[in-house]
Design a protein around this motif. Structure first.
Motif, short mmCIF file in Angstrom:
data_model
loop_
_atom_site.label_atom_id
_atom_site.label_comp_id
_atom_site.label_asym_id
_atom_site.label_seq_id
_atom_site.Cartn_x
_atom_site.Cartn_y
_atom_site.Cartn_z
N LEU A 1 0.81 -1.22 0.00
CA LEU A 1 0.00 0.00 0.00
C LEU A 1 0.84 1.27 0.00
CD1 LEU A 1 -3.05 -0.56 2.39
CD2 LEU A 1 -3.12 0.19 0.02
N ALA A 2 2.16 1.14 0.14
CA ALA A 2 3.00 2.33 0.31
C ALA A 2 2.94 3.26 -0.89
CB ALA A 2 4.44 1.91 0.58
N VAL A 3 2.96 2.69 -2.11
CA VAL A 3 2.98 3.54 -3.30
C VAL A 3 1.68 4.32 -3.46
CG1 VAL A 3 3.12 3.54 -5.82
CG2 VAL A 3 4.71 2.15 -4.48
N VAL B 1 -9.90 1.71 -2.92
CA VAL B 1 -8.72 1.27 -2.17
C VAL B 1 -8.38 -0.19 -2.51
CG1 VAL B 1 -7.77 0.78 0.11
CG2 VAL B 1 -8.91 2.97 -0.32
N PRO B 2 -9.34 -1.13 -2.41
CA PRO B 2 -8.98 -2.50 -2.80
C PRO B 2 -8.67 -2.65 -4.29
CG PRO B 2 -11.32 -2.34 -2.23
CD PRO B 2 -10.68 -1.07 -1.81
N LEU B 3 -9.39 -1.90 -5.15
CA LEU B 3 -9.10 -1.98 -6.58
C LEU B 3 -7.69 -1.46 -6.88
CD1 LEU B 3 -12.42 -0.85 -8.34
CD2 LEU B 3 -11.39 -3.14 -8.30
N ALA C 1 -4.72 -3.58 -8.49
CA ALA C 1 -4.10 -3.14 -9.75
C ALA C 1 -2.59 -2.95 -9.59
CB ALA C 1 -4.75 -1.84 -10.22
N TYR C 2 -2.17 -2.43 -8.44
CA TYR C 2 -0.73 -2.23 -8.21
C TYR C 2 -0.02 -3.57 -8.07
CZ TYR C 2 3.62 -1.09 -5.88
OH TYR C 2 4.95 -1.00 -5.54
N THR C 3 -0.65 -4.50 -7.33
CA THR C 3 -0.01 -5.80 -7.09
C THR C 3 0.13 -6.61 -8.37
OG1 THR C 3 -0.93 -5.83 -4.86
CG2 THR C 3 -0.15 -7.92 -5.76
N ARG C 4 -0.90 -6.53 -9.22
CA ARG C 4 -0.90 -7.35 -10.44
C ARG C 4 -0.36 -6.60 -11.66
NH1 ARG C 4 -6.55 -10.84 -10.36
NH2 ARG C 4 -6.21 -11.82 -8.32
#
Length: 268
Positions: A106-108, A256-258, A262-265
Motif C-alpha cells: 500500500l505504500a505507493v 482502495v482494494p481496486l 491493480a498495483y499488485t498485479r
C-alpha cells in the motif's frame, strides 16, 4: 509479522514516498507554480466574468455564491492529478521498480494520495485567500467553516484513490493526459456556477446527483453563502453533508482494494 508491525511498515514506507512526490514537485517548480496559480486565476476569471451576467437565486453576491463551487472543482482536480502521475510512473517503469523493492504494497498508492492531500491543502489555502480578496467570506462562524473544509479534504482524499486506480489501469501517460479534459464536463454539470432549476429534467437529475453539486451545496450551507438548498430539491441537495460523506465512504470502499489489486498485479 503482527498487524501493528505491518501497519507501521506501511505508514513509514508511505511517508517516504510522500516525500518523493513532494521532492519531485520541488525539482519541477513550473508544475508547482501552475498548480498554485490556477485556483487564483479561476476565482478572478469566473468571479468577474460570470458575476456580471448571472443573478443569484434569492439575491446575494455572485462571488459568494461561486466560491463553494470553485472549492468543489479544485477538490475534484485530485482525480486528474493523481491519475496522470500514476500513469507516468507506470509507463516509465517506476512502478515495476517499486514492486521489486521490499516495501509495503500500500505504500505507493498511500504516498501518492498523501502527497496529493498536502498539495491540495496548499491550493485550497491559496483559493481561500483569493476568495477573501474578491469579497467572499464565511458567515456562520469557525466550527461550520472548519466542517466545510474538512468535507473537502475527506472527499479529495477519497477521490485521489480513484485517480490511483485509473492511472494504474491506463499505464500510459499520454492516454492519461488525453483523458484530463473529459473530467471538465463532469465538474461543470453541477450547481457550481448556476442553479440546476433551469436545466432540462434529465440534465437536472444528473446535476443534482453529481457529487460536485453535493459538496457545493454543503459548503454553501456551512459557509452561510447564497444558494444554499431550500424547498423541494433532490435528496442529495436536501442532505448535502450526508451525501458527501456517503460518496467519500463509497469511493474508499471501492477504489482502495481496486488500487491495491491493480498495483499488485500490474507487473504481471
Amino acid at each position: 509479522m503482527t498487524a501493528y508491525t505491518r501497519l507501521r511498515w506501511t505508514f513509514a514506507d508511505g511517508l517516504t514516498l510522500v516525500g518523493r512526490e513532494l521532492g519531485r514537485l520541488r525539482n519541477n517548480p513550473g508544475e508547482l507554480v501552475v498548480a498554485l496559480i490556477f485556483p487564483a486565476v479561476m476565482v478572478v476569471l469566473f468571479g468577474y466574468v460570470f458575476g456580471s451576467a448571472i443573478q443569484v437565486p434569492d439575491g446575494g453576491d455572485y462571488r459568494e455564491y461561486l466560491m463553494p463551487g470553485l472549492f468543489a472543482m479544485v477538490t475534484f482536480g485530485s482525480v486528474m492529478g493523481v491519475m496522470t502521475r500514476m500513469a507516468t510512473d507506470a509507463s516509465r517503469g517506476v512502478m515495476d521498480r517499486f514492486r521489486s523493492m521490499p516495501m509495503a504494497r500500500l505504500a505507493v498508492p498511500f504516498g501518492q494520495t498523501g502527497a496529493d492531500l498536502l498539495t491540495g491543502l496548499l491550493m485550497l489555502a491559496i483559493m481561500v485567500g483569493a476568495g477573501l480578496l474578491v469579497g467572499w467570506q464565511p458567515h456562520r462562524g469557525l466550527i461550520p467553516t472548519a466542517q466545510a473544509f474538512l468535507l473537502m479534504i475527506v472527499l479529495r482524499y477519497a477521490l485521489s484513490w480513484a485517480g490511483v486506480y485509473v492511472g494504474l489501469a491506463v499505464k500510459n501517460d499520454q492516454v492519461a493526459d488525453a483523458m484530463v479534459p473529459l473530467f471538465m464536463p463532469f465538474t461543470m454539470l453541477s450547481n457550481a456556477f448556476v442553479p440546476t432549476g433551469g436545466m432540462p429534467g434529465w440534465l437536472r437529475f444528473l446535476a443534482d446527483w453529481n457529487p460536485v453539486s453535493a459538496l457545493t451545496a454543503a459548503s454553501r450551507e456551512l459557509f452561510g453563502n447564497p444558494g444554499a438548498p431550500s424547498g423541494d430539491v433532490a435528496w442529495p441537495l436536501a442532505h448535502p453533508v450526508t451525501t458527501v460523506l456517503l460518496w467519500s465512504a463509497a469511493l474508499l470502499l471501492i477504489f482502495v482494494p481496486l488500487s491495491l489489486r491493480a498495483y499488485t498485479r500490474g507487473g504481471r
